[in-house]
Write a protein that holds these residues in place. Structure first.
Motif, PDB file in Angstrom:
ATOM      1  N   UNK A 117       0.736  -1.285  -0.020  1.00 46.25           N
ATOM      2  CA  UNK A 117      -0.008  -0.056   0.051  1.00 46.25           C
ATOM      3  C   UNK A 117       0.930   1.143   0.027  1.00 46.25           C
ATOM      4  N   UNK A 118       2.036   1.066   0.630  1.00 40.91           N
ATOM      5  CA  UNK A 118       2.872   2.415   0.703  1.00 40.91           C
ATOM      6  C   UNK A 118       3.625   2.635  -0.594  1.00 40.91           C
ATOM      7  N   UNK A 119       3.634   1.740  -1.391  1.00 37.21           N
ATOM      8  CA  UNK A 119       4.341   1.799  -2.777  1.00 37.21           C
ATOM      9  C   UNK A 119       3.528   2.397  -3.482  1.00 37.21           C
ATOM     10  N   UNK A 120       2.278   2.535  -3.349  1.00 38.15           N
ATOM     11  CA  UNK A 120       1.387   3.401  -4.049  1.00 38.15           C
ATOM     12  C   UNK A 120       1.332   4.790  -4.233  1.00 38.15           C
ATOM     13  N   UNK A 121       2.114   5.359  -3.091  1.00 37.43           N
ATOM     14  CA  UNK A 121       2.390   6.840  -2.832  1.00 37.43           C
ATOM     15  C   UNK A 121       3.026   7.578  -3.600  1.00 37.43           C
TER      16      UNK A 121
ATOM     17  N   UNK B 243       2.121   7.452 -10.483  1.00 35.31           N
ATOM     18  CA  UNK B 243       1.757   8.510 -11.570  1.00 35.31           C
ATOM     19  C   UNK B 243       0.402   8.168 -11.834  1.00 35.31           C
ATOM     20  N   UNK B 244      -0.632   9.329 -11.811  1.00 33.48           N
ATOM     21  CA  UNK B 244      -1.900   9.501 -12.084  1.00 33.48           C
ATOM     22  C   UNK B 244      -2.830   8.862 -11.036  1.00 33.48           C
ATOM     23  N   UNK B 245      -2.206   8.489  -9.887  1.00 36.95           N
ATOM     24  CA  UNK B 245      -3.025   7.998  -8.706  1.00 36.95           C
ATOM     25  C   UNK B 245      -4.354   9.012  -8.427  1.00 36.95           C
ATOM     26  N   UNK B 246      -4.143  10.261  -8.198  1.00 39.25           N
ATOM     27  CA  UNK B 246      -5.174  10.936  -8.011  1.00 39.25           C
ATOM     28  C   UNK B 246      -6.460  11.115  -9.077  1.00 39.25           C
ATOM     29  N   UNK B 247      -6.252  10.774 -10.317  1.00 40.61           N
ATOM     30  CA  UNK B 247      -7.001  10.616 -11.234  1.00 40.61           C
ATOM     31  C   UNK B 247      -7.867   9.322 -11.178  1.00 40.61           C
ATOM     32  N   UNK B 248      -6.941   8.204 -10.712  1.00 34.86           N
ATOM     33  CA  UNK B 248      -7.701   6.851 -10.821  1.00 34.86           C
ATOM     34  C   UNK B 248      -9.128   6.804  -9.980  1.00 34.86           C
TER      35      UNK B 248
ATOM     36  N   UNK C 298      -5.019  -2.128  -8.667  1.00 33.01           N
ATOM     37  CA  UNK C 298      -3.449  -2.087  -8.629  1.00 33.01           C
ATOM     38  C   UNK C 298      -3.061  -2.870  -7.062  1.00 33.01           C
ATOM     39  N   UNK C 299      -3.775  -2.609  -5.912  1.00 34.77           N
ATOM     40  CA  UNK C 299      -3.537  -3.170  -4.685  1.00 34.77           C
ATOM     41  C   UNK C 299      -3.791  -4.634  -4.916  1.00 34.77           C
ATOM     42  N   UNK C 300      -4.811  -5.221  -5.721  1.00 39.41           N
ATOM     43  CA  UNK C 300      -4.699  -6.721  -5.704  1.00 39.41           C
ATOM     44  C   UNK C 300      -3.757  -7.253  -6.529  1.00 39.41           C
ATOM     45  N   UNK C 301      -3.036  -6.698  -7.618  1.00 35.23           N
ATOM     46  CA  UNK C 301      -2.159  -7.287  -8.285  1.00 35.23           C
ATOM     47  C   UNK C 301      -0.770  -7.233  -7.285  1.00 35.23           C
ATOM     48  N   UNK C 302      -0.558  -6.084  -6.652  1.00 35.44           N
ATOM     49  CA  UNK C 302       0.545  -5.892  -5.840  1.00 35.44           C
ATOM     50  C   UNK C 302       0.419  -7.185  -4.740  1.00 35.44           C
TER      51      UNK C 302
ATOM     52  N   UNK D 223      -4.411   5.057   5.208  1.00 34.53           N
ATOM     53  CA  UNK D 223      -3.319   5.604   4.387  1.00 34.53           C
ATOM     54  C   UNK D 223      -4.185   6.783   3.592  1.00 34.53           C
ATOM     55  N   UNK D 224      -3.322   7.913   3.458  1.00 29.56           N
ATOM     56  CA  UNK D 224      -3.854   9.192   2.692  1.00 29.56           C
ATOM     57  C   UNK D 224      -2.789   9.397   1.815  1.00 29.56           C
ATOM     58  N   UNK D 225      -3.136   9.332   0.506  1.00 27.13           N
ATOM     59  CA  UNK D 225      -1.978   9.371  -0.729  1.00 27.13           C
ATOM     60  C   UNK D 225      -2.414  10.456  -1.702  1.00 27.13           C
ATOM     61  N   UNK D 226      -1.363  10.749  -2.258  1.00 28.08           N
ATOM     62  CA  UNK D 226      -1.694  11.742  -3.520  1.00 28.08           C
ATOM     63  C   UNK D 226      -0.803  11.308  -4.551  1.00 28.08           C
ATOM     64  N   UNK D 227      -1.306  11.174  -5.695  1.00 22.85           N
ATOM     65  CA  UNK D 227      -0.341  10.832  -6.884  1.00 22.85           C
ATOM     66  C   UNK D 227       0.309  12.067  -7.372  1.00 22.85           C
TER      67      UNK D 227
END
Length: 129
Positions: A51-55, A58-63, A71-75, A124-128
């Motif tokens: 989950x931390x690797x998603x932070x 690229x383009x996370x905010x638009x997904x 993406x999480x399931x694939x990881x 987790x609060x993330x921003x792409x």
């Protein structure tokens, strides 16, 4: 003559069979607990890293939430986390932020009807980019 020291040495006998049995039972129980509960903590660390690797991705905010969940399931699949249920992850959008909540528990049987329950909860609060 030092007869007192010699007689004190003769009185020392070491650990009794009962003490050794209690020590074997205690350390055996502790080892069993570590073997049963340890993999749950190792899997949780892997889930956190995934989950931390998603932070900053690229383009996370638009997904959308469905795409982020994919993406999480694939990881998790790549990291061989099989016993984790994907519905324990909730993905929400809050403007530019993606908020991911993970709330799950792992149950393991120790022996007979004695189980361990380990509860994990992460936010987790993330921003792409």
């Amino acid at each position: 003559m030092k007869k007192n020291n010699l007689s004190a040495m003769n009185r020392q006998g070491g650990a009794s069979a009962l003490v050794i049995l209690i020590m074997v039972l205690f350390f055996g129980s502790l080892l069993t607990l570590v073997i049963k509960v340890g993999p749950a903590y190792m899997d949780d660390l892997t889930i956190q890293e995934a989950l931390e690797s998603l932070d900053g991705k690229e383009g996370l905010s638009q997904m959308g939430p469905a795409r982020v969940r994919t993406l999480i399931n694939k990881s998790l699949s790549v990291n061989n986390i099989r016993g984790f249920d994907a519905k324990d992850i909730s993905v929400e959008k809050d403007g530019e932020l993606v908020v991911i909540n993970v709330d799950y528990e792992v149950r393991n049987n120790l022996f007979r009807n004695l189980d361990t329950v380990v509860h994990f909860q992460h936010r987790y609060e993330m921003k792409g980019k």
